[in-house]
Scaffold this active site. Sequence first.
Site, PDB file in Angstrom:
ATOM      1  N   ASN A   1       0.795  -1.228   0.000  1.00 37.60           N
ATOM      2  CA  ASN A   1       0.000   0.000   0.000  1.00 37.60           C
ATOM      3  C   ASN A   1       0.828   1.280   0.000  1.00 37.60           C
ATOM      4  OD1 ASN A   1      -2.574  -0.906  -0.249  1.00 37.60           O
ATOM      5  ND2 ASN A   1      -3.245  -0.358   1.815  1.00 37.60           N
TER       6      ASN A   1
ATOM      7  N   SER B   1      -5.216   2.406   0.448  1.00 40.53           N
ATOM      8  CA  SER B   1      -6.611   2.212   0.836  1.00 40.53           C
ATOM      9  C   SER B   1      -6.790   0.830   1.432  1.00 40.53           C
ATOM     10  CB  SER B   1      -7.535   2.367  -0.379  1.00 40.53           C
ATOM     11  OG  SER B   1      -8.858   1.981  -0.062  1.00 40.53           O
ATOM     12  N   LEU B   2      -7.584   0.751   2.498  1.00 40.27           N
ATOM     13  CA  LEU B   2      -7.881  -0.545   3.097  1.00 40.27           C
ATOM     14  C   LEU B   2      -8.763  -1.394   2.189  1.00 40.27           C
ATOM     15  CD1 LEU B   2      -8.517   0.474   6.826  1.00 40.27           C
ATOM     16  CD2 LEU B   2      -6.442  -0.442   5.801  1.00 40.27           C
TER      17      LEU B   2
ATOM     18  N   ARG C   1      -7.512  -4.566   0.135  1.00 36.43           N
ATOM     19  CA  ARG C   1      -7.454  -5.929   0.676  1.00 36.43           C
ATOM     20  C   ARG C   1      -8.384  -6.863  -0.087  1.00 36.43           C
ATOM     21  NH1 ARG C   1      -6.265  -7.946   5.824  1.00 36.43           N
ATOM     22  NH2 ARG C   1      -6.169  -5.873   6.745  1.00 36.43           N
TER      23      ARG C   1
ATOM     24  N   ASP D   1      -0.133  -9.310   8.528  1.00 35.02           N
ATOM     25  CA  ASP D   1       1.269  -9.711   8.574  1.00 35.02           C
ATOM     26  C   ASP D   1       1.856  -9.710   9.982  1.00 35.02           C
ATOM     27  OD1 ASP D   1       1.211  -7.004   8.932  1.00 35.02           O
ATOM     28  OD2 ASP D   1       2.879  -6.561   7.591  1.00 35.02           O
ATOM     29  N   ASP D   2       1.107  -9.268  10.979  1.00 35.02           N
ATOM     30  CA  ASP D   2       1.620  -9.280  12.351  1.00 35.02           C
ATOM     31  C   ASP D   2       0.994 -10.384  13.205  1.00 35.02           C
ATOM     32  OD1 ASP D   2      -0.918  -8.287  12.538  1.00 35.02           O
ATOM     33  OD2 ASP D   2      -0.360  -6.365  13.430  1.00 35.02           O
TER      34      ASP D   2
ATOM     35  N   ARG E   1     -16.217 -11.623  17.222  1.00 34.99           N
ATOM     36  CA  ARG E   1     -16.740 -10.446  17.923  1.00 34.99           C
ATOM     37  C   ARG E   1     -18.265 -10.558  17.996  1.00 34.99           C
ATOM     38  NH1 ARG E   1     -12.064 -10.229  18.707  1.00 34.99           N
ATOM     39  NH2 ARG E   1     -10.624  -8.468  18.418  1.00 34.99           N
TER      40      ARG E   1
ATOM     41  N   ASP F   1     -13.160  -4.731   7.406  1.00 39.50           N
ATOM     42  CA  ASP F   1     -13.589  -6.064   7.805  1.00 39.50           C
ATOM     43  C   ASP F   1     -15.052  -6.071   8.244  1.00 39.50           C
ATOM     44  OD1 ASP F   1     -12.969  -4.435   9.921  1.00 39.50           O
ATOM     45  OD2 ASP F   1     -12.006  -5.996  11.127  1.00 39.50           O
TER      46      ASP F   1
END
Length: 759
Positions: free
Chosen positions: A548, A573-574, A577, A594-595, A623, A683
Amino acid sequence: MGEKKGLRPPSSSRHWFEMSSWPRWWRYNHALRSLCHSSSSPLFVFVALSAVIGLVGLAFFWSFTSSFLGPDPGIAGCRPDGEGSWSIGIYYGKDPFSLSPIEVENLRDRNSSAWPVANPVFTCASVLDAKYPSNFVADPFLFIQDSYLYLFFETKTSTSEQGDIGVARSVDQGATWEYLGIALDEEWHLSYPYVFEYDEQVYMMPEGSKNGDLRLYRATVFPLQWTMVKVLLKRPLVDATLIHHEGFYWIFGSDFSRFGTVKNAELEIWYSNSPLGLWRQHKKNPIYRSDRSLGARNGGRPFIYGGHLYRPGQDCGDTYGRKVRVYRVEKLTTGDYREVEVSLGLEESKKGRYAWNGHRYHHLDAQKLPSGGWIAVMDGDRVPSGDVTRRFLIGCAMVLLLLLVIFVLGFLIGAVNCIVPLSWCMTFSRRNESSWFWARLQFNMKLRRYFAGLNRFASAIRGRVNPGTRTGKLTLCLLVVVSVVLVCTGDQFLLGGNGAEDPYMFRGHFSQFTMLTMTYEARLWNLKLYVKHYSRCASVREIVVVWNRGKPPRLEDFDSAVPVQIRVEPQNSLNNRFKVDHQIKTRAVLQLDDDIMMTCNDIEKGFRVWREHPERIVGFYPRLVDGSPLKYRDERYARKNNGYNIILTGAAFMDTELAFKRYWSDDAKEGRDFVDHQFNCEDLLMNFLIANMSSSRTVEYVHPAWAIDTSKLSGVAISRNTQVHYKLRSDCLLKFSALYGVRALQKWEFGSRADGWDR
C-alpha cells in the site's frame, strides 16, 4: 537367665559382620533410609520445581506438540510405521520431462470447495475397506483402459503388517479415485505391482521376495481377480521390472541375497523371447554393485520417449527411497549394457516435512495418454526411513537425561541425599571358608575405599554449590532450564507424531489456498517473518502481498517455499485488501494480517472448516456486536455472552470470487467510501455485505491454539489506542447498519462443532 534381646540397630562401633545377625527386612529398611533421606524445606522446593517442570511439559504439549499430531487419528490404519507414511500423487505434462503436480493444472469444479485438487490424491485414508486398514500406500502403477485409469499399489495392512496389492479407479484423469479393494493377497509380503498387457491379456508381476521367487499373475476378472500363471525366476528379486525392447523381453531387478551385495546398490538383468519363456542371465550380471545413491534399484516403469528407453532408479544415498533418478539406456544387448543419467525436470518442494513428498519420493510410472499428453503417478513421504524408531529412541534418551538432571537438582538442594553407605560394601554371609572370606574381604576393602572417595567428592560438590551462594543459584537455574528443555524435547519426540503439521482431508481430497496480506514499508520485518513461516504450511499455494505504501521489497528478500506475488497499489486504501485479482488461482483466500503468527495446524483447521461451508467467512477472531445503537467490543465480551456474529477478516478464509465481487459491487460503493474516509472498518463492511447475501449462517469461528502479535515486537502496531480504535469502529457499525440493516447479524454460540474446534 540371660538378658532378653530386642531388635535394636547396632552401633557404628560394632564389627561389620555383626549386622548379618539382624533380620533382612531391617537391614534393607535401614539402608534405604540411609540412602535417601530428606528435610522438609528442601523437599518442598524439590517437589515444587519438579511440578513446575511437569506443568511446563504439559503446557508445551497442548500449545505446540499437539499441533504436530495427525489430523485424523480416528481413521483405521494410517498409524506410525517404521517404513514411513507413503502416499500417492499425480502429475501431468506434455512429455515425461515436463511433469507438473495436479494443483498446477488448476483442475476445478466451481460447485465444490474440494477443488482445485492438490496432491496427494490417494493416501492410507483412501483405503476405506474395514478389513484392510492401511498404514501407507506406495509403489503405484497405472493401467490405462479406454477412459478409465486403474491404480495398482502396495498397501500395508495395519493388522498383519504385511503388504498387499490394492486397486483404485479414476474416471476424471486422476483427479479423484474410487478404491475398489484388494486385488492380490498372498501369505507373504507383496509390493511393486508391475502391471502390463501382453497378447490381449493383463498380467501382474509383483514383488514377492519374501517367498524367494518372482511370480507372474494373469487377471481372470479384471481388476480384482488374479491367478498365478508361473514362477518366472526362482530368485528373491526386489522391484523387478519387465519391458519389451529391440526384440527381447527384459527383466531388471535386484537380488539382495547374492553374496557381497550392497543393499539398494545392486542391479541385474535377465532376457527372454517372451514374458512366459525361459529367462537367461545377462553376461555382465550384476550390472551394478557399488553406490546406493546411483539409482541401481528400480524406481518404477521404464518408458520410451523420443526413440530412447529410460529407466527410473532409486537414489538411496541419505535414506531409503530418497528420490527418483532417470537414466537413458544407451546400449542394451545380451552382452552389454550402458546408461547415462538425465534430468527428470521435476521441481522438489521446499516445504520439507510439511510437503507430502518433501523428504523422499522413490517411485514413478509415467505413461502417454491416448490424447497425446503424459500422465504419471508418484509416491512420496514427508519423513525419512526409520523415523518412528529414531524419534522414539531420542525421546527416551531425553527422558533418561531429564531424570538424571532432576536427581542432581534434588541432591544439590538437599532434598535427596544418596551417598552410598560404607556398610553396603561389606559382606553379609555365614560362610566361614578362610580362602573365600579373605578374597571377599580384600574386594570389599577396595569398594570401601572407592565409595569413601566418592562420598568425599559428593560432599565437596555440595559444599561448593551452595544454594545460598551466587554460584549455587546460577547452577540451580541452569539445571532448571536444562530440565525444561529436556522435558519439551522429549515431549516433542515421543508425542509429536512425525514432526510435521499435516493438511486436513475433505471428502477424500486435499486442496490449496492463497494467502493474502496487506502491508507497507515500515512493517517489512513482520512480512519477512510471515512469509518464511506460512510458506511452509502444507496447503499454502501462493502468498500475495498487497503493498500500500513506500518502496516495495524485492522477491529475493523473502525466504519462501512458495511463489510470492507483490501487488503494488497506487492508492493507500484498506479496500485494496478485497480487490478482485485474476492472478489468484485458488477459490479459497486466507486474509491474514502480517503481524499475526499462529501454527500451521490452526491454519489447516480453518481451511478444513471453510471447505465444509465455502459461502461463509471462517476465521480466528470472533466479535459480538449488539446493543442499540450497536457497539463494538472485544472477544472477551463475546465469550461472556456465549456468542458471536462478526469474524474479523484480518484472519479469515473466504471465497475470493463470492466475497471480493460482492465487496466491489455498486451496492457496496458507499460503504467503501466510508472505509476510505475513516481508514478503518473494511472487515466490518465485508461482514455486513456477506450477511445480507443469505438468510443462513455466514460466519464461523475456529479457535487457534495460540497467536502472537509480532507488531508488539517490531513497534509498528497500527491501533495503539484501543479506546479510540473501538469508538471509531462503533461509528462504523452505526453507518453500516443504516446502509445494510442488522437483521442478518445473527448470534452463533461457541462450542457448537462436534470436533470442538470452536470452543
